[in-house]
Motif scaffolding. Sequence first.
Motif, PDB file in Angstrom:
ATOM      1  N   ALA A   1       0.851  -1.204   0.000  1.00 26.35           N
ATOM      2  CA  ALA A   1       0.000   0.000   0.000  1.00 26.35           C
ATOM      3  C   ALA A   1       0.885   1.252   0.000  1.00 26.35           C
ATOM      4  CB  ALA A   1      -0.927  -0.016   1.210  1.00 26.35           C
ATOM      5  N   LYS A   2       1.957   1.222   0.800  1.00 27.21           N
ATOM      6  CA  LYS A   2       2.876   2.376   0.837  1.00 27.21           C
ATOM      7  C   LYS A   2       3.546   2.552  -0.518  1.00 27.21           C
ATOM      8  CE  LYS A   2       4.271   2.326   5.687  1.00 27.21           C
ATOM      9  NZ  LYS A   2       5.269   1.833   6.609  1.00 27.21           N
ATOM     10  N   LYS A   3       3.900   1.406  -1.129  1.00 25.83           N
ATOM     11  CA  LYS A   3       4.559   1.457  -2.447  1.00 25.83           C
ATOM     12  C   LYS A   3       3.619   2.069  -3.486  1.00 25.83           C
ATOM     13  CE  LYS A   3       6.850  -1.736  -5.654  1.00 25.83           C
ATOM     14  NZ  LYS A   3       5.972  -2.167  -6.709  1.00 25.83           N
ATOM     15  N   LEU A   4       2.346   1.642  -3.448  1.00 29.68           N
ATOM     16  CA  LEU A   4       1.366   2.158  -4.408  1.00 29.68           C
ATOM     17  C   LEU A   4       1.157   3.663  -4.207  1.00 29.68           C
ATOM     18  CD1 LEU A   4      -0.565   1.369  -6.702  1.00 29.68           C
ATOM     19  CD2 LEU A   4      -2.309   0.842  -4.978  1.00 29.68           C
ATOM     20  N   ALA A   5       1.123   4.094  -2.952  1.00 28.64           N
ATOM     21  CA  ALA A   5       0.958   5.531  -2.667  1.00 28.64           C
ATOM     22  C   ALA A   5       2.158   6.309  -3.244  1.00 28.64           C
ATOM     23  CB  ALA A   5       0.831   5.759  -1.163  1.00 28.64           C
ATOM     24  N   ARG A   6       3.352   5.770  -3.058  1.00 25.05           N
ATOM     25  CA  ARG A   6       4.551   6.441  -3.619  1.00 25.05           C
ATOM     26  C   ARG A   6       4.459   6.516  -5.133  1.00 25.05           C
ATOM     27  NH1 ARG A   6       7.475   3.465   0.143  1.00 25.05           N
ATOM     28  NH2 ARG A   6       8.019   1.908  -1.411  1.00 25.05           N
ATOM     29  N   GLU A   7       4.073   5.361  -5.728  1.00 30.57           N
ATOM     30  CA  GLU A   7       3.955   5.279  -7.189  1.00 30.57           C
ATOM     31  C   GLU A   7       2.989   6.341  -7.728  1.00 30.57           C
ATOM     32  OE1 GLU A   7       4.050   0.773  -7.925  1.00 30.57           O
ATOM     33  OE2 GLU A   7       2.481   1.528  -9.256  1.00 30.57           O
ATOM     34  N   LYS A   8       1.886   6.553  -7.008  1.00 27.39           N
ATOM     35  CA  LYS A   8       0.851   7.500  -7.468  1.00 27.39           C
ATOM     36  C   LYS A   8       1.104   8.919  -6.965  1.00 27.39           C
ATOM     37  CE  LYS A   8      -1.820   4.244  -9.302  1.00 27.39           C
ATOM     38  NZ  LYS A   8      -1.971   4.076 -10.738  1.00 27.39           N
ATOM     39  N   GLY A   9       2.146   9.071  -6.161  1.00 26.81           N
ATOM     40  CA  GLY A   9       2.528  10.404  -5.696  1.00 26.81           C
ATOM     41  C   GLY A   9       1.565  10.997  -4.674  1.00 26.81           C
ATOM     42  N   VAL A  10       0.968  10.128  -3.821  1.00 24.73           N
ATOM     43  CA  VAL A  10       0.074  10.655  -2.777  1.00 24.73           C
ATOM     44  C   VAL A  10       0.566  10.247  -1.383  1.00 24.73           C
ATOM     45  CG1 VAL A  10      -2.027  10.787  -4.171  1.00 24.73           C
ATOM     46  CG2 VAL A  10      -1.483   8.643  -2.985  1.00 24.73           C
ATOM     47  N   LYS A  11       0.108  11.010  -0.411  1.00 24.73           N
ATOM     48  CA  LYS A  11       0.459  10.705   0.991  1.00 24.73           C
ATOM     49  C   LYS A  11      -0.739  10.071   1.683  1.00 24.73           C
ATOM     50  CE  LYS A  11       3.861  14.222   2.346  1.00 24.73           C
ATOM     51  NZ  LYS A  11       4.770  13.779   1.343  1.00 24.73           N
ATOM     52  N   MET A  12      -0.481   9.065   2.515  1.00 20.09           N
ATOM     53  CA  MET A  12      -1.554   8.552   3.387  1.00 20.09           C
ATOM     54  C   MET A  12      -0.886   7.912   4.600  1.00 20.09           C
ATOM     55  SD  MET A  12      -2.929   5.217   1.372  1.00 20.09           S
ATOM     56  CE  MET A  12      -1.972   3.701   1.309  1.00 20.09           C
ATOM     57  N   ASN A  13      -1.655   7.734   5.653  1.00 18.42           N
ATOM     58  CA  ASN A  13      -1.123   7.096   6.860  1.00 18.42           C
ATOM     59  C   ASN A  13      -1.450   5.615   6.816  1.00 18.42           C
ATOM     60  OD1 ASN A  13      -0.556   9.732   7.936  1.00 18.42           O
ATOM     61  ND2 ASN A  13      -2.751   9.906   8.345  1.00 18.42           N
ATOM     62  N   THR A  14      -0.469   4.778   7.118  1.00 16.43           N
ATOM     63  CA  THR A  14      -0.750   3.335   7.169  1.00 16.43           C
ATOM     64  C   THR A  14      -0.473   2.828   8.593  1.00 16.43           C
ATOM     65  OG1 THR A  14       1.496   2.898   6.432  1.00 16.43           O
ATOM     66  CG2 THR A  14      -0.204   2.851   4.741  1.00 16.43           C
ATOM     67  N   PHE A  15      -1.299   1.890   9.011  1.00 19.45           N
ATOM     68  CA  PHE A  15      -1.142   1.332  10.359  1.00 19.45           C
ATOM     69  C   PHE A  15      -1.256  -0.188  10.277  1.00 19.45           C
ATOM     70  CE2 PHE A  15      -3.052   5.519  10.714  1.00 19.45           C
ATOM     71  CZ  PHE A  15      -2.248   6.147  11.667  1.00 19.45           C
ATOM     72  N   LEU A  16      -0.276  -0.859  10.863  1.00 19.53           N
ATOM     73  CA  LEU A  16      -0.322  -2.319  10.915  1.00 19.53           C
ATOM     74  C   LEU A  16      -1.060  -2.701  12.199  1.00 19.53           C
ATOM     75  CD1 LEU A  16       0.771  -4.922   9.599  1.00 19.53           C
ATOM     76  CD2 LEU A  16       2.780  -4.704  11.068  1.00 19.53           C
ATOM     77  N   VAL A  17      -2.318  -3.114  12.059  1.00 20.66           N
ATOM     78  CA  VAL A  17      -3.122  -3.373  13.266  1.00 20.66           C
ATOM     79  C   VAL A  17      -3.991  -4.609  13.080  1.00 20.66           C
ATOM     80  CG1 VAL A  17      -3.336  -0.881  13.727  1.00 20.66           C
ATOM     81  CG2 VAL A  17      -5.197  -2.058  12.564  1.00 20.66           C
ATOM     82  N   ASP A  18      -4.324  -5.211  14.206  1.00 23.92           N
ATOM     83  CA  ASP A  18      -5.326  -6.274  14.218  1.00 23.92           C
ATOM     84  C   ASP A  18      -6.662  -5.614  14.586  1.00 23.92           C
ATOM     85  OD1 ASP A  18      -7.006  -8.367  14.691  1.00 23.92           O
ATOM     86  OD2 ASP A  18      -5.659  -9.424  16.067  1.00 23.92           O
TER      87      ASP A  18
END
Length: 191
Positions: free
Chosen positions: A73-90
């Motif tokens: 998901a982080k890679k895709l955001a970089r590829e598309k040039g956008v920022k978002m917050n990602t959280f690894l959670v259960d």
Amino acid sequence: MKSDQARWNDRFGKKEFALGKEPNPFLKKHIRLLPKGKALDIASGEGRNAVFLAQHGFEVDAVDISEKGVRKAKKLAREKGVKMNTFLVDLDQYPIEKERYDLIANFYFLKRRLIPSIKKGLKKGGKVIFETYLLEHRTLGTGGPKQAKYFLKPNELLRLFKDFRILFYREGIFRESGKKKAVASLIAEKR
Ligand SMILES: C[S@@+](CC[C@H](N)C(=O)[O-])C[C@H]1O[C@@H](n2cnc3c(N)ncnc32)[C@H](O)[C@@H]1O
């Protein structure tokens, strides 16, 4: 039995995007109905929907249990040039902050006991967009989960959000992205 995290890490472990990089067609079609602002993507997987929301000006929190998914998901955001917050959670443990979000997206993930937290997590006037498989999907032979608990019963999604204002609802067998699927899709507003 393998844990959910291990199963999804296996699925997302390859270089290709298992669920693709394109957003879900229902989300894409109805993006204009959704209120701009702070969005939460529940079980965001490899980020196809979270990144699409970020591309449309939402401030996105994407949460998922799979580190392989979150990495992609982080890679895709970089590829598309956008920022978002990602959280690894259960999501079995994760407390969704109350009245925090203008939009909560839930695609192809069904945890019924999370529904009250989704409702509380929305601001008044906030919207939820939700789509996942119906039981009938199992007769189509076009993939999807194995266990019955992950499928919606007829009208179930509608009933789960009956205290919200329903803005859009559909149930049935649809052909999208070249594949038949039996799904329920909903957009609803917190009153
Ligand atoms: C079918 S995928 C859907 C991914 C994404 N919503 C989409 O439509 O592309 C289901 C997702 O649920 C995530 N998941 C399963 N159990 C979870 C849990 N307990 N907490 C957080 N995420 C979970 C998996 O890692 C996977 O990314």
